[in-house]
Design a protein around this motif. Structure first.
Motif, mmCIF file in Angstrom:
data_model
loop_
_atom_site.group_PDB
_atom_site.id
_atom_site.type_symbol
_atom_site.label_atom_id
_atom_site.label_comp_id
_atom_site.label_asym_id
_atom_site.label_seq_id
_atom_site.Cartn_x
_atom_site.Cartn_y
_atom_site.Cartn_z
ATOM 1 N N PRO A 65 0.828 -1.210 0.000
ATOM 2 C CA PRO A 65 0.000 0.000 0.000
ATOM 3 C C PRO A 65 0.861 1.258 0.000
ATOM 4 O O PRO A 65 0.860 2.045 0.947
ATOM 5 N N VAL A 66 1.615 1.463 -1.079
ATOM 6 C CA VAL A 66 2.543 2.593 -1.183
ATOM 7 C C VAL A 66 2.110 3.491 -2.341
ATOM 8 O O VAL A 66 1.222 3.143 -3.130
ATOM 9 N N ALA A 67 2.753 4.629 -2.445
ATOM 10 C CA ALA A 67 2.443 5.570 -3.536
ATOM 11 C C ALA A 67 2.882 4.989 -4.874
ATOM 12 O O ALA A 67 3.777 4.138 -4.943
ATOM 13 N N ASP A 68 2.256 5.464 -5.948
ATOM 14 C CA ASP A 68 2.564 4.951 -7.282
ATOM 15 C C ASP A 68 3.984 5.290 -7.733
ATOM 16 O O ASP A 68 4.520 4.641 -8.632
ATOM 17 N N ASP A 69 4.590 6.321 -7.126
ATOM 18 C CA ASP A 69 5.964 6.685 -7.500
ATOM 19 C C ASP A 69 6.997 6.185 -6.491
ATOM 20 O O ASP A 69 8.175 6.539 -6.572
ATOM 21 N N ASN A 70 6.554 5.361 -5.559
ATOM 22 C CA ASN A 70 7.487 4.791 -4.583
ATOM 23 C C ASN A 70 8.453 3.826 -5.277
ATOM 24 O O ASN A 70 8.061 3.052 -6.147
ATOM 25 N N VAL A 71 9.725 3.880 -4.897
ATOM 26 C CA VAL A 71 10.745 3.006 -5.484
ATOM 27 C C VAL A 71 11.388 2.180 -4.375
ATOM 28 O O VAL A 71 11.793 2.715 -3.347
ATOM 29 N N VAL A 72 11.453 0.880 -4.582
ATOM 30 C CA VAL A 72 12.088 -0.004 -3.607
ATOM 31 C C VAL A 72 13.118 -0.864 -4.332
ATOM 32 O O VAL A 72 12.875 -1.342 -5.438
ATOM 33 N N LEU A 73 14.298 -1.008 -3.721
ATOM 34 C CA LEU A 73 15.402 -1.756 -4.317
ATOM 35 C C LEU A 73 15.671 -3.021 -3.509
ATOM 36 O O LEU A 73 15.620 -3.002 -2.275
ATOM 37 N N PHE A 74 15.962 -4.099 -4.206
ATOM 38 C CA PHE A 74 16.298 -5.361 -3.543
ATOM 39 C C PHE A 74 17.698 -5.778 -3.987
ATOM 40 O O PHE A 74 17.960 -5.931 -5.181
ATOM 41 N N GLY A 75 18.579 -5.930 -3.015
ATOM 42 C CA GLY A 75 19.974 -6.195 -3.320
ATOM 43 C C GLY A 75 20.717 -4.877 -3.493
ATOM 44 O O GLY A 75 20.119 -3.812 -3.660
ATOM 45 N N GLU A 76 22.025 -4.950 -3.441
ATOM 46 C CA GLU A 76 22.857 -3.756 -3.556
ATOM 47 C C GLU A 76 22.603 -3.037 -4.880
ATOM 48 O O GLU A 76 22.759 -3.615 -5.956
ATOM 49 N N GLY A 77 22.173 -1.774 -4.781
ATOM 50 C CA GLY A 77 21.896 -0.987 -5.980
ATOM 51 C C GLY A 77 20.738 -1.514 -6.805
ATOM 52 O O GLY A 77 20.600 -1.168 -7.964
ATOM 53 N N GLY A 78 19.887 -2.359 -6.199
ATOM 54 C CA GLY A 78 18.769 -2.923 -6.949
ATOM 55 C C GLY A 78 19.192 -4.025 -7.897
ATOM 56 O O GLY A 78 18.562 -4.240 -8.927
ATOM 57 N N MET A 79 20.269 -4.746 -7.551
ATOM 58 C CA MET A 79 20.834 -5.737 -8.464
ATOM 59 C C MET A 79 19.878 -6.900 -8.718
ATOM 60 O O MET A 79 19.976 -7.582 -9.745
ATOM 61 N N TYR A 80 18.962 -7.164 -7.783
ATOM 62 C CA TYR A 80 17.994 -8.249 -7.989
ATOM 63 C C TYR A 80 16.609 -7.727 -8.382
ATOM 64 O O TYR A 80 15.867 -8.419 -9.072
ATOM 65 N N GLY A 81 16.275 -6.547 -7.906
ATOM 66 C CA GLY A 81 14.964 -6.015 -8.240
ATOM 67 C C GLY A 81 14.875 -4.529 -7.951
ATOM 68 O O GLY A 81 15.416 -4.043 -6.945
ATOM 69 N N ARG A 82 14.205 -3.804 -8.836
ATOM 70 C CA ARG A 82 13.942 -2.375 -8.662
ATOM 71 C C ARG A 82 12.490 -2.160 -9.061
ATOM 72 O O ARG A 82 12.159 -2.246 -10.247
ATOM 73 N N ILE A 83 11.632 -1.881 -8.091
ATOM 74 C CA ILE A 83 10.197 -1.828 -8.345
ATOM 75 C C ILE A 83 9.660 -0.436 -8.024
ATOM 76 O O ILE A 83 9.934 0.119 -6.954
ATOM 77 N N THR A 84 8.895 0.107 -8.951
ATOM 78 C CA THR A 84 8.247 1.393 -8.762
ATOM 79 C C THR A 84 6.741 1.172 -8.633
ATOM 80 O O THR A 84 6.132 0.519 -9.477
ATOM 81 N N GLY A 85 6.164 1.708 -7.561
ATOM 82 C CA GLY A 85 4.720 1.605 -7.394
ATOM 83 C C GLY A 85 4.299 0.479 -6.460
ATOM 84 O O GLY A 85 5.086 -0.043 -5.671
ATOM 85 N N LYS A 86 3.027 0.112 -6.597
ATOM 86 C CA LYS A 86 2.400 -0.820 -5.663
ATOM 87 C C LYS A 86 2.705 -2.285 -5.935
ATOM 88 O O LYS A 86 2.573 -3.121 -5.036
ATOM 89 N N THR A 87 3.047 -2.635 -7.136
ATOM 90 C CA THR A 87 3.210 -4.054 -7.438
ATOM 91 C C THR A 87 4.344 -4.301 -8.430
ATOM 92 O O THR A 87 4.698 -3.418 -9.220
ATOM 93 N N GLY A 88 4.895 -5.508 -8.364
ATOM 94 C CA GLY A 88 5.992 -5.905 -9.254
ATOM 95 C C GLY A 88 6.561 -7.227 -8.761
ATOM 96 O O GLY A 88 6.202 -7.714 -7.681
#
Length: 263
Positions: free
Chosen positions: A110-133
């Motif tokens: 339940p985050v904003a549509d422009d929220n960015v979350v990174l998984f792994g150093e520098g997003g090496m495994y995943g970089r997701i913007t918004g609510k789903t990915g």
């Protein structure tokens, strides 16, 4: 034979002719010398006439020159900084062999549509913007993303393990979900538009996903979504109260609807 003497007049005429001849010869000699002296200057004049004209560029103002050089240096620094930032923002790509075991993760939050979350150093495994990915992590490298933040996401069911772990591994990681405990992709995307179907889904959900439903319904009601029906919200509120946990989103909607009806 006796030599004939010239008369005075003849002498004068002869003298005049000799003088005239000497003067003519002297004049011709002077003219030849003058022509010889003039020739080099005429050649130089011809060369000057045919030579290209080179205009001398005006000297650049010292202040303008300094400003120009400073601007060029600044532009180079900005370009270098932009390249550095782009390189930092670009996630590293991990090449995984096709036969490598991978863990499949689903992000639903339940985050904003422009929220960015990174998984792994520098997003090496995943970089997701918004609510789903979603993203994949090689099973052998799973520990590289399990920092405190990722573990919190897993605990709150914002991050869901879809595949890649056996039951024992799921238990160890706390992601051995019960049936219906988490929203599937369809329900997460369409929860407000499901109508009465959400009433069958809601009771089985974990507390975190029940909160997601309440938040999504409240946001939709504030936005004027006509699919937010009073009777559905009332029932969802009743269900949450019956379990001893009232969802604020539902109660806020009912209060707002009641206040609107009074006016």
């Amino acid at each position: 034979m006796a030599k004939r003497e010239m008369t005075e007049e003849q002498k004068k005429a002869a003298a005049e002719r000799m003088r005239a001849a000497r003067e003519k010869k002297a004049a011709e000699k002077a003219a030849a010398e003058a022509e010889a002296e003039k020739a080099p200057f005429e050649e130089i004049e011809d060369e000057l006439e045919t030579a290209p004209v080179v205009e001398k560029a005006p000297a650049e103002d010292p202040m303008l020159k300094a400003l120009r050089e400073q601007n060029e240096l600044l532009q180079k620094q900005i370009l270098a900084m932009q390249e550095q930032m782009a390189a930092m923002a670009m996630p590293k790509v991990i090449q995984v062999a096709p036969d490598t075991e991978k863990v499949h993760f689903l992000w639903q939050a339940p985050v904003a549509d422009d929220n960015v979350v990174l998984f792994g150093e520098g997003g090496m495994y995943g970089r997701i913007t918004g609510k789903t990915g979603s993203f994949f992590v090689p099973k052998s490298e799973l520990s590289r993303i399990l920092d405190s933040m990722t573990r919190l996401f897993l605990e709150n069911r914002w991050l869901i393990v879809l595949d890649g772990l056996n039951e024992e591994e799921r238990e160890a990681l706390g992601v051995n979900y019960k049936e219906g405990e988490v929203l599937d992709k369809r329900a997460f995307a369409k929860m407000v538009d499901l109508g009465s179907e959400i009433l069958d889904i809601f009771p089985k959900l974990c507390d975190s996903h029940k909160e997601m439903v309440g938040q999504r319904f409240y946001e939709a009601w504030k936005a004027g979504n006509p699919n937010v029906k009073r009777e559905i919200v009332v029932e969802l509120l009743r269900m949450s109260k019956s379990e001893g946990k009232e969802i604020k989103g539902f109660s806020a909607i009912i209060e707002g609807m009641n206040e609107r009806d009074l006016h």
